[in-house]
Design a protein around this motif. Structure first.
Motif, PDB file in Angstrom:
ATOM      1  N   THR A  69      -1.047   3.667 -36.020  1.00 13.92           N
ATOM      2  CA  THR A  69      -0.213   4.865 -34.865  1.00 13.92           C
ATOM      3  C   THR A  69      -0.494   4.699 -33.899  1.00 13.92           C
ATOM      4  OG1 THR A  69       0.474   6.385 -37.294  1.00 13.92           O
ATOM      5  CG2 THR A  69       0.109   7.419 -34.869  1.00 13.92           C
ATOM      6  N   THR A  70      -0.080   4.650 -32.673  1.00 15.72           N
ATOM      7  CA  THR A  70      -0.583   4.556 -31.315  1.00 15.72           C
ATOM      8  C   THR A  70      -0.049   5.481 -30.086  1.00 15.72           C
ATOM      9  OG1 THR A  70      -0.979   2.577 -31.633  1.00 15.72           O
ATOM     10  CG2 THR A  70      -0.735   2.998 -29.537  1.00 15.72           C
ATOM     11  N   LEU A  71      -0.963   6.582 -29.264  1.00 13.85           N
ATOM     12  CA  LEU A  71       0.134   6.798 -27.953  1.00 13.85           C
ATOM     13  C   LEU A  71       0.105   6.207 -27.179  1.00 13.85           C
ATOM     14  CD1 LEU A  71      -0.206  10.094 -27.562  1.00 13.85           C
ATOM     15  CD2 LEU A  71      -2.464   9.823 -25.977  1.00 13.85           C
ATOM     16  N   ILE A  72       1.333   6.240 -26.635  1.00  8.19           N
ATOM     17  CA  ILE A  72       2.036   5.586 -25.515  1.00  8.19           C
ATOM     18  C   ILE A  72       2.829   6.126 -24.756  1.00  8.19           C
ATOM     19  CG2 ILE A  72       2.132   3.903 -27.370  1.00  8.19           C
ATOM     20  CD1 ILE A  72       5.822   4.385 -26.349  1.00  8.19           C
ATOM     21  N   ALA A  73       3.018   5.985 -23.252  1.00 10.53           N
ATOM     22  CA  ALA A  73       3.548   6.447 -22.001  1.00 10.53           C
ATOM     23  C   ALA A  73       4.948   5.517 -21.179  1.00 10.53           C
ATOM     24  CB  ALA A  73       2.596   7.187 -21.506  1.00 10.53           C
ATOM     25  N   LEU A  74       5.942   5.686 -20.968  1.00 14.46           N
ATOM     26  CA  LEU A  74       6.405   5.099 -20.250  1.00 14.46           C
ATOM     27  C   LEU A  74       6.669   5.855 -18.923  1.00 14.46           C
ATOM     28  CD1 LEU A  74       9.415   5.287 -22.600  1.00 14.46           C
ATOM     29  CD2 LEU A  74       7.542   3.501 -22.694  1.00 14.46           C
ATOM     30  N   CYS A  75       6.769   5.361 -18.139  1.00 18.88           N
ATOM     31  CA  CYS A  75       6.655   4.485 -16.497  1.00 18.88           C
ATOM     32  C   CYS A  75       7.470   4.546 -15.488  1.00 18.88           C
ATOM     33  CB  CYS A  75       5.294   5.193 -15.622  1.00 18.88           C
ATOM     34  SG  CYS A  75       4.678   6.526 -16.605  1.00 18.88           S
ATOM     35  N   GLY A  76       8.334   4.527 -14.626  1.00 17.51           N
ATOM     36  CA  GLY A  76       8.396   3.360 -13.493  1.00 17.51           C
ATOM     37  C   GLY A  76      10.113   3.426 -13.477  1.00 17.51           C
ATOM     38  N   ALA A  77       9.918   1.651 -13.813  1.00 16.11           N
ATOM     39  CA  ALA A  77      12.292   1.468 -13.935  1.00 16.11           C
ATOM     40  C   ALA A  77      12.951   2.014 -15.120  1.00 16.11           C
ATOM     41  CB  ALA A  77      12.278  -0.356 -13.879  1.00 16.11           C
ATOM     42  N   ARG A  78      13.862   2.704 -15.291  1.00 17.51           N
ATOM     43  CA  ARG A  78      14.432   3.356 -16.632  1.00 17.51           C
ATOM     44  C   ARG A  78      15.675   2.257 -16.895  1.00 17.51           C
ATOM     45  NH1 ARG A  78      13.547   8.832 -16.951  1.00 17.51           N
ATOM     46  NH2 ARG A  78      12.317   9.568 -15.195  1.00 17.51           N
ATOM     47  N   MET A  79      14.686   2.469 -18.183  1.00 16.29           N
ATOM     48  CA  MET A  79      15.392   1.422 -19.268  1.00 16.29           C
ATOM     49  C   MET A  79      15.963   2.361 -20.831  1.00 16.29           C
ATOM     50  SD  MET A  79      12.802  -2.238 -18.350  1.00 16.29           S
ATOM     51  CE  MET A  79      12.813  -2.426 -17.207  1.00 16.29           C
ATOM     52  N   ARG A  80      16.720   2.210 -21.827  1.00 20.35           N
ATOM     53  CA  ARG A  80      16.865   2.695 -22.798  1.00 20.35           C
ATOM     54  C   ARG A  80      16.384   2.020 -23.977  1.00 20.35           C
ATOM     55  NH1 ARG A  80      19.908   2.066 -27.289  1.00 20.35           N
ATOM     56  NH2 ARG A  80      20.821   4.279 -28.156  1.00 20.35           N
ATOM     57  N   MET A 161     -15.519  11.177 -29.059  1.00 21.26           N
ATOM     58  CA  MET A 161     -13.995  11.823 -28.873  1.00 21.26           C
ATOM     59  C   MET A 161     -13.550  12.388 -29.843  1.00 21.26           C
ATOM     60  SD  MET A 161     -12.534   9.021 -25.482  1.00 21.26           S
ATOM     61  CE  MET A 161     -11.082  10.855 -25.454  1.00 21.26           C
ATOM     62  N   PRO A 162     -12.927  13.946 -29.866  1.00 20.07           N
ATOM     63  CA  PRO A 162     -12.134  14.449 -31.085  1.00 20.07           C
ATOM     64  C   PRO A 162     -11.391  14.189 -30.969  1.00 20.07           C
ATOM     65  CG  PRO A 162     -12.718  15.596 -29.009  1.00 20.07           C
ATOM     66  CD  PRO A 162     -12.955  14.821 -28.807  1.00 20.07           C
ATOM     67  N   MET A 163     -10.678  14.590 -32.368  1.00 16.63           N
ATOM     68  CA  MET A 163      -8.769  13.585 -32.592  1.00 16.63           C
ATOM     69  C   MET A 163      -7.833  14.956 -31.364  1.00 16.63           C
ATOM     70  SD  MET A 163      -6.535  14.029 -36.084  1.00 16.63           S
ATOM     71  CE  MET A 163      -7.344  12.536 -36.784  1.00 16.63           C
ATOM     72  N   LEU A 164      -6.993  14.374 -31.185  1.00 18.24           N
ATOM     73  CA  LEU A 164      -5.485  15.397 -30.131  1.00 18.24           C
ATOM     74  C   LEU A 164      -4.849  16.348 -31.264  1.00 18.24           C
ATOM     75  CD1 LEU A 164      -4.597  12.054 -27.793  1.00 18.24           C
ATOM     76  CD2 LEU A 164      -6.219  14.693 -27.493  1.00 18.24           C
ATOM     77  N   PRO A 165      -4.972  17.356 -30.291  1.00 24.27           N
ATOM     78  CA  PRO A 165      -4.252  17.926 -31.541  1.00 24.27           C
ATOM     79  C   PRO A 165      -2.453  17.063 -32.023  1.00 24.27           C
ATOM     80  CG  PRO A 165      -4.588  19.309 -29.560  1.00 24.27           C
ATOM     81  CD  PRO A 165      -5.097  17.767 -29.093  1.00 24.27           C
ATOM     82  N   ILE A 166      -2.392  15.868 -30.992  1.00 22.36           N
ATOM     83  CA  ILE A 166      -0.444  15.692 -31.740  1.00 22.36           C
ATOM     84  C   ILE A 166      -1.184  14.522 -32.682  1.00 22.36           C
ATOM     85  CG2 ILE A 166      -1.661  14.081 -29.831  1.00 22.36           C
ATOM     86  CD1 ILE A 166       2.332  13.712 -29.497  1.00 22.36           C
ATOM     87  N   GLU A 167      -2.640  14.409 -32.846  1.00 23.24           N
ATOM     88  CA  GLU A 167      -3.169  13.170 -33.824  1.00 23.24           C
ATOM     89  C   GLU A 167      -2.435  14.222 -35.398  1.00 23.24           C
ATOM     90  OE1 GLU A 167      -5.400   9.812 -31.868  1.00 23.24           O
ATOM     91  OE2 GLU A 167      -6.143  12.331 -32.146  1.00 23.24           O
ATOM     92  N   ARG A 168      -3.147  15.098 -35.519  1.00 20.76           N
ATOM     93  CA  ARG A 168      -3.611  16.038 -36.495  1.00 20.76           C
ATOM     94  C   ARG A 168      -1.959  16.728 -36.781  1.00 20.76           C
ATOM     95  NH1 ARG A 168      -8.270  18.517 -33.586  1.00 20.76           N
ATOM     96  NH2 ARG A 168      -6.440  20.095 -33.122  1.00 20.76           N
ATOM     97  N   ARG A 169      -0.886  16.579 -35.592  1.00 20.54           N
ATOM     98  CA  ARG A 169       0.882  17.191 -36.355  1.00 20.54           C
ATOM     99  C   ARG A 169       1.551  15.693 -36.767  1.00 20.54           C
ATOM    100  NH1 ARG A 169       0.575  19.116 -30.783  1.00 20.54           N
ATOM    101  NH2 ARG A 169       2.538  18.141 -29.965  1.00 20.54           N
ATOM    102  N   MET A 170       0.415  14.789 -35.968  1.00 14.42           N
ATOM    103  CA  MET A 170       1.647  13.343 -36.571  1.00 14.42           C
ATOM    104  C   MET A 170       0.234  13.586 -38.948  1.00 14.42           C
ATOM    105  SD  MET A 170       2.927  11.110 -36.920  1.00 14.42           S
ATOM    106  CE  MET A 170       3.667  10.568 -35.271  1.00 14.42           C
ATOM    107  N   VAL A 171      -0.386  13.806 -38.160  1.00 16.15           N
ATOM    108  CA  VAL A 171      -0.527  13.621 -40.410  1.00 16.15           C
ATOM    109  C   VAL A 171      -0.015  14.434 -41.371  1.00 16.15           C
ATOM    110  CG1 VAL A 171      -2.594  13.822 -41.591  1.00 16.15           C
ATOM    111  CG2 VAL A 171      -2.864  12.949 -39.586  1.00 16.15           C
TER     112      VAL A 171
END
Length: 333
Positions: A69-80, A161-171
């Protein structure tokens, strides 16, 4: 170890960190991202250091998945971009479940997409950088664009580094992805298709007409453009008289003019030195505009003072600092 697994590479998908500095005197290119704003923002959104390696995708994008499970982000050119068929938003951290297929589809705007991954893409650095030098065949992943079947290692997040809130929600969730809170990511003010510039060292060597044409006529991005330079076509920029020059350093944004008079704006993979006359330098704050331009796009040049160019860069850095603070807060929601 978590890996990014490539099912389809796209036209040209390469690893790029902030660049390979300190080796230009040996003829080694800096490389690094074409669009610095999108690169640094993608890292900020996932909580990475600014120089972490991200994936830069040109014109078309990949199909890939992660072994964890991986945290990502998209920036730049718009693609679907979708995760198991569900659209992934831009400018927002997104936690993607292991094994979920991320598919980058149709491009709608811009030229280069940046995919930031928490921890950063973790290939072995070459000369202090993970950036890909395609021409020389080193750095990045085996010195080339990605291919089907590649497995790119991802650096782990420090254990302290502590677990992020978003990671706890994924569980607790069965969804393929979960969104982090939204962040303030307003880019600095720019005018579409306009490049601000300051005069180059050979400005006075060009004819009056050439200097006027640079500021008053449009130039078209040609299909011969690449990561080394944006080749433009328009009114020929001619010299007053033949000029022989000793090769000089060529920073990102240098506007060189070869004998045919058609300007070339040097980009991330530029050579370390060049001998063509330099009529101008594009303001650093506007280089992302050029990086996201496509063949056939029309560009105009507007002259500004050195002070104005520096003010524009200060605004760039201030907007990025705001985005980084906002992104950090969004990850804690």
């Amino acid at each position: 170890m978590n890996t990014m697994n490539v099912e389809r590479p796209g036209m040209l998908s390469t690893l790029q960190d902030s660049g390979r500095f300190g080796h230009q005197q040996y003829g080694v290119s800096v490389n690094g991202p074409m669009d610095e704003w999108s690169h640094r923002l993608a890292n900020a959104l996932v909580g990475n250091p600014e120089n972490a390696a991200v994936l830069e995708c040109t014109l078309t994008g990949p199909r890939l998945s992660f072994s964890d499970t991986t945290l990502i982000a998209l920036c730049g050119a718009r693609m679907r971009v979708t995760a198991d068929g569900r659209p992934i938003p831009y400018h927002r951290a997104v936690l993607v479940r292991r094994g979920v297929t991320i598919d980058v589809g149709e491009r709608t705007d811009g030229a280069r997409l940046y995919i930031g991954v928490r921890g950063g893409l973790g290939t072995e650095p070459v000369l202090g950088s993970r950036s890909t030098n395609v021409r020389a065949g080193f750095g990045g992943f085996q010195g080339r664009g990605l291919k089907k079947g590649d497995r790119i290692p991802i650096l782990g997040v420090p254990r302290e580094m502590p677990m992020l809130p978003i990671e706890r929600r994924m569980v607790q969730s069965g969804l393929p992805m979960i969104l982090a809170g939204s962040a303030d990511v307003n880019p600095p003010g720019r005018t579409a298709g306009v490049l601000r510039f300051i005069r180059g060292p050979q400005w006075e060597a060009f004819t009056t007409k050439a200097r006027e044409d640079l500021e008053s006529t449009a130039y078209e991005v040609t299909a011969q453009s690449d990561r080394m330079g944006a080749r433009l076509m328009g009114s020929a920029l001619l010299l007053r008289a033949p000029l022989e020059l000793v090769s000089e350093a060529t920073p990102f944004g240098t506007v060189q003019v070869p004998p045919d008079g058609q300007p070339i704006v040097l980009m991330a993979d530029r050579q370390s030195a060049g001998g063509y006359p330099k009529i101008a330098y594009v303001a650093s704050a506007d280089l992302p505009v050029l990086a996201q331009s496509l063949p056939g796009d029309s560009l105009r040049f507007i002259q500004v003072s050195q002070a104005d160019a520096e003010i524009a860069w200060r605004e760039f850095e201030e907007r990025l600092a705001t985005a980084r603070e906002s992104a950090a807060a969004a990850l804690e929601q």
